[in-house]
Enzyme design. Structure first.
Site, mmCIF file in Angstrom:
data_model
loop_
_atom_site.group_PDB
_atom_site.id
_atom_site.type_symbol
_atom_site.label_atom_id
_atom_site.label_comp_id
_atom_site.label_asym_id
_atom_site.label_seq_id
_atom_site.Cartn_x
_atom_site.Cartn_y
_atom_site.Cartn_z
ATOM 1 N N LYS A 41 0.837 -1.210 0.000
ATOM 2 C CA LYS A 41 0.000 0.000 0.000
ATOM 3 C C LYS A 41 0.871 1.260 0.000
ATOM 4 O O LYS A 41 0.623 2.218 -0.739
ATOM 5 C CB LYS A 41 -0.857 -0.033 1.275
ATOM 6 N N THR A 92 -11.302 0.129 12.689
ATOM 7 C CA THR A 92 -11.837 -0.492 13.908
ATOM 8 C C THR A 92 -12.970 -1.430 13.486
ATOM 9 O O THR A 92 -14.145 -1.134 13.674
ATOM 10 C CB THR A 92 -12.368 0.562 14.900
ATOM 11 N N LEU A 160 -16.628 11.216 6.616
ATOM 12 C CA LEU A 160 -16.613 11.136 5.148
ATOM 13 C C LEU A 160 -17.370 9.914 4.629
ATOM 14 O O LEU A 160 -17.425 8.873 5.271
ATOM 15 C CB LEU A 160 -15.181 11.150 4.604
ATOM 16 N N LYS A 214 -19.927 10.579 16.556
ATOM 17 C CA LYS A 214 -19.784 9.743 15.366
ATOM 18 C C LYS A 214 -20.776 8.577 15.364
ATOM 19 O O LYS A 214 -21.491 8.356 14.383
ATOM 20 C CB LYS A 214 -18.341 9.231 15.288
ATOM 21 N N PHE A 259 -31.555 9.996 2.630
ATOM 22 C CA PHE A 259 -31.449 8.719 3.351
ATOM 23 C C PHE A 259 -32.803 8.062 3.569
ATOM 24 O O PHE A 259 -33.042 7.395 4.563
ATOM 25 C CB PHE A 259 -30.674 8.885 4.675
ATOM 26 N N LEU A 260 -33.705 8.275 2.627
ATOM 27 C CA LEU A 260 -35.015 7.615 2.675
ATOM 28 C C LEU A 260 -35.202 6.763 1.433
ATOM 29 O O LEU A 260 -36.319 6.601 0.959
ATOM 30 C CB LEU A 260 -36.134 8.659 2.778
ATOM 31 N N GLY A 267 -24.879 -1.232 3.971
ATOM 32 C CA GLY A 267 -23.744 -2.122 4.198
ATOM 33 C C GLY A 267 -22.505 -1.266 4.340
ATOM 34 O O GLY A 267 -22.599 -0.103 4.737
ATOM 35 N N CYS A 270 -18.868 0.847 7.718
ATOM 36 C CA CYS A 270 -19.191 1.738 8.842
ATOM 37 C C CYS A 270 -20.543 1.459 9.487
ATOM 38 O O CYS A 270 -20.592 1.005 10.630
ATOM 39 C CB CYS A 270 -19.136 3.196 8.391
ATOM 40 N N LYS A 273 -21.256 -2.116 11.319
ATOM 41 C CA LYS A 273 -20.412 -2.450 12.488
ATOM 42 C C LYS A 273 -20.512 -1.354 13.547
ATOM 43 O O LYS A 273 -20.383 -1.631 14.739
ATOM 44 C CB LYS A 273 -18.973 -2.752 12.084
HETATM 45 C C1 UDX Z 1 -21.341 6.339 6.152
HETATM 46 C C2 UDX Z 1 -21.744 7.746 6.647
HETATM 47 O O1 UDX Z 1 -22.587 8.358 5.680
HETATM 48 C C3 UDX Z 1 -20.513 8.587 6.865
HETATM 49 O O2 UDX Z 1 -20.884 9.856 7.382
HETATM 50 C C4 UDX Z 1 -19.605 7.863 7.836
HETATM 51 O O3 UDX Z 1 -18.398 8.584 7.997
HETATM 52 C C5 UDX Z 1 -19.265 6.471 7.345
HETATM 53 O O4 UDX Z 1 -20.471 5.745 7.104
HETATM 54 P P1 UDX Z 1 -20.571 5.299 3.826
HETATM 55 O O5 UDX Z 1 -20.471 3.996 4.547
HETATM 56 O O6 UDX Z 1 -19.477 5.702 2.894
HETATM 57 O O7 UDX Z 1 -20.706 6.480 4.900
HETATM 58 O O8 UDX Z 1 -21.901 5.235 2.973
HETATM 59 P P2 UDX Z 1 -23.313 5.972 2.900
HETATM 60 O O9 UDX Z 1 -23.359 6.810 1.699
HETATM 61 O O10 UDX Z 1 -23.672 6.580 4.178
HETATM 62 O O11 UDX Z 1 -24.248 4.706 2.625
HETATM 63 C C6 UDX Z 1 -24.325 3.645 3.567
HETATM 64 C C7 UDX Z 1 -25.203 2.555 3.070
HETATM 65 O O12 UDX Z 1 -26.567 2.941 3.147
HETATM 66 C C8 UDX Z 1 -24.979 2.116 1.627
HETATM 67 O O13 UDX Z 1 -24.997 0.696 1.582
HETATM 68 C C9 UDX Z 1 -26.152 2.705 0.878
HETATM 69 O O14 UDX Z 1 -26.495 1.939 -0.243
HETATM 70 C C10 UDX Z 1 -27.236 2.655 1.935
HETATM 71 N N1 UDX Z 1 -28.310 3.641 1.777
HETATM 72 C C11 UDX Z 1 -28.039 4.964 1.866
HETATM 73 C C12 UDX Z 1 -29.613 3.219 1.580
HETATM 74 O O15 UDX Z 1 -29.892 2.013 1.513
HETATM 75 N N2 UDX Z 1 -30.620 4.141 1.471
HETATM 76 C C13 UDX Z 1 -30.373 5.470 1.564
HETATM 77 O O16 UDX Z 1 -31.339 6.237 1.468
HETATM 78 C C14 UDX Z 1 -29.045 5.892 1.757
#
Ligand code: UDX
Length: 443
Positions: A41, A92, A160, A214, A259-260, A267, A270, A273
């Protein structure tokens, strides 16, 4: 401190978080060293090749390396001697045999770095940790510090999103700093002066609150997704449309439309877990009841995967055995090659175990997906996955899948059945082209 009292930075752990942070901070004018135990890496990053897919990272990495302000090493002592401020960005993950977070990499980073310090230093944790970890690490690092070296510690959670990591690092929604030290606060205001002067809110809290911000944020996001997925289950039975429902409730700005999106659920490395580790930590603190709802959030989320696999079987007349299934998508979300806890791969693997011939295609996640599930059949394009397929499953909403032409695809598959597990296609358009269209929570 170095020239013109500009602090020098080290970034310990160069994954999605650390590599982007290191490159972006170098482009903001800081001297940065990235350190990782993984030699390959370090070599790849040092030659401008990110070891993972993240849009925009190759460009910021190139720019940072060309400036001469960014270097990578595997030598912790070198990083310790170089930096004034050390960002801990290691993973983590979930522990192998419990819901709790495995914080051994964070411990190892602190224990590996601090004894090598050659001058006063500030450790800044960015990794997501169980509340109480930062205070313990502050005490540990003060004990491990060489004679005459003053070590302080702050926690600076990172929010992020993969796929948007560069933009989220350059201009985050907010900067949260947990510390009991005024000098640490002052130094971090200098480190983040670029973001602060661009209007990014800077919030100072105590250590415990910063750690909780967080996991609270990720729990809320997970709750929103599982809420709408629970509504999708009801819509399925009631013959209603969850996408119209989400659209309508989203106009209330107390609810908000983000997020709806109902579908296959969340998955990645983040959300899943983090909610489990949060429950585990609440148990240790004796407040399990306060977070027992997160178990329901997790269950609703995992149920979307089995519901999707069942929906595929129903569309195929009750069984997937010996059917040819095109699985479009393996990454946990589009614009990422990350397959950690990927709902898409889970569904593909589940159907494979039920006897289906599952052909998986993902624009970026093929190598990671094959490493995780080598027995699946990986093909080179969406068209190849669909050739002769009895059913097409849209599992990750990559743009190239969202824009597939239903007429064109109809000539290639054996059956015109599409299961849109992300609710991103226009049902009318697909039905007009002769397809049996099925979404999640849509009539
Ligand atoms: C997330 C948080 O958004 C971020 O702030 C944190 O730092 C790390 O975890 P990330 O895991 O990159 O970020 O993805 P994110 O865009 O949040 O999506 C998470 C999951 O939710 C994805 O599998 C996505 O497909 C799903 N999702 C998201 C939905 O099923 N429906 C939604 O409306 C939004």
């Amino acid at each position: 401190m170095s020239e013109q009292s500009q602090p020098r930075l080290s970034v310990v752990g160069t994954g999605y978080l650390g590599a982007v942070h290191a490159a972006c901070m170098a482009n903001f004018g800081f001297e940065v060293i990235g350190v990782d135990v993984d030699e390959l890496k370090v070599k790849q990053l040092g030659s401008g090749q990110p070891p993972f897919y993240e849009p925009g990272l190759p460009e910021v990495l190139d720019q940072a390396l060309e400036s001469g302000r960014l270097h990578f090493t595997t030598d912790m002592a070198e990083a310790a001697a170089f930096g004034d401020v050390h960002f801990i960005c290691v993973g983590t993950p979930q522990s192998a045999n419990s819901n709790a977070a495995d914080i051994s990499y964070v411990n190892a980073a602190v224990e590996g770095l601090v004894p090598h310090l050659t001058g006063d230093a500030l450790l800044v944790g960015k990794s997501t940790v169980p509340v109480g970890t930062a205070a313990r690490l502050r005490d540990v690092s003060q004990k491990l510090a060489p004679e005459g070296v003053k070590v302080e510690l702050a926690w600076n959670p990172e929010f992020l999103r993969e796929g948007f990591a560069v933009a989220d690092t350059q201009r985050p929604d907010r900067i949260v700093i947990g510390t009991d030290s005024d000098s640490a606060d002052e130094l971090l205001r200098q480190v983040y002066s670029n973001q602060i002067s661009a209007g990014v809110p800077y919030l100072r809290t105590d250590l415990a609150t910063s750690e909780l911000v967080k996991v609270a944020a990720n729990s809320f996001l997970a709750t929103k997704i599982s809420f709408i997925n629970a509504m999708a289950e009801v819509c399925d039975r009631a013959g209603a449309d969850v996408t119209a429902l989400a659209h309508a409730i989203g106009y209330d700005d107390r609810i908000g439309s983000k997020f709806l999106r109902a579908g296959l659920g969340f998955g990645g490395g983040c959300l899943p877990k983090d909610i489990r580790a949060f429950m585990a930590r609440a148990g240790e603190l004796g407040v399990d009841d306060a977070l027992s709802f997160l178990k329901e959030i997790d269950d609703i989320n995992l149920r979307q995967r089995s519901r999707t696999a069942n929906a595929a079987a129903t569309m195929l007349g009750g069984t997937v055995n010996e059917k040819v299934i095109a699985a479009l998508g393996a990454a946990f979300k589009p614009d990422s090659d990350d397959v950690r806890d990927s709902p898409a791969l889970d569904v593909a693997a589940n159907l494979h175990l039920q006897g289906a011939n599952v052909r998986v295609y993902d624009p970026k996640a093929m190598v990671n997906a094959a490493a995780q599930f080598p027995t699946l059949d990986f093909v080179d394009s969406a068209v190849e996955a669909c050739a002769g397929a009895d059913i097409v499953l849209l599992l990750t909403e990559w743009n190239e899948f969202v824009t597939l032409d239903p007429h064109e695809l109809a000539s290639r598959t054996a059956g015109r059945r599409i299961l849109d597990a992300r609710n991103v296609l226009d049902p009318a358009q697909w039905r007009e082209a002769g397809w049996q269209y099925q979404g999640i929570g849509r009539p």
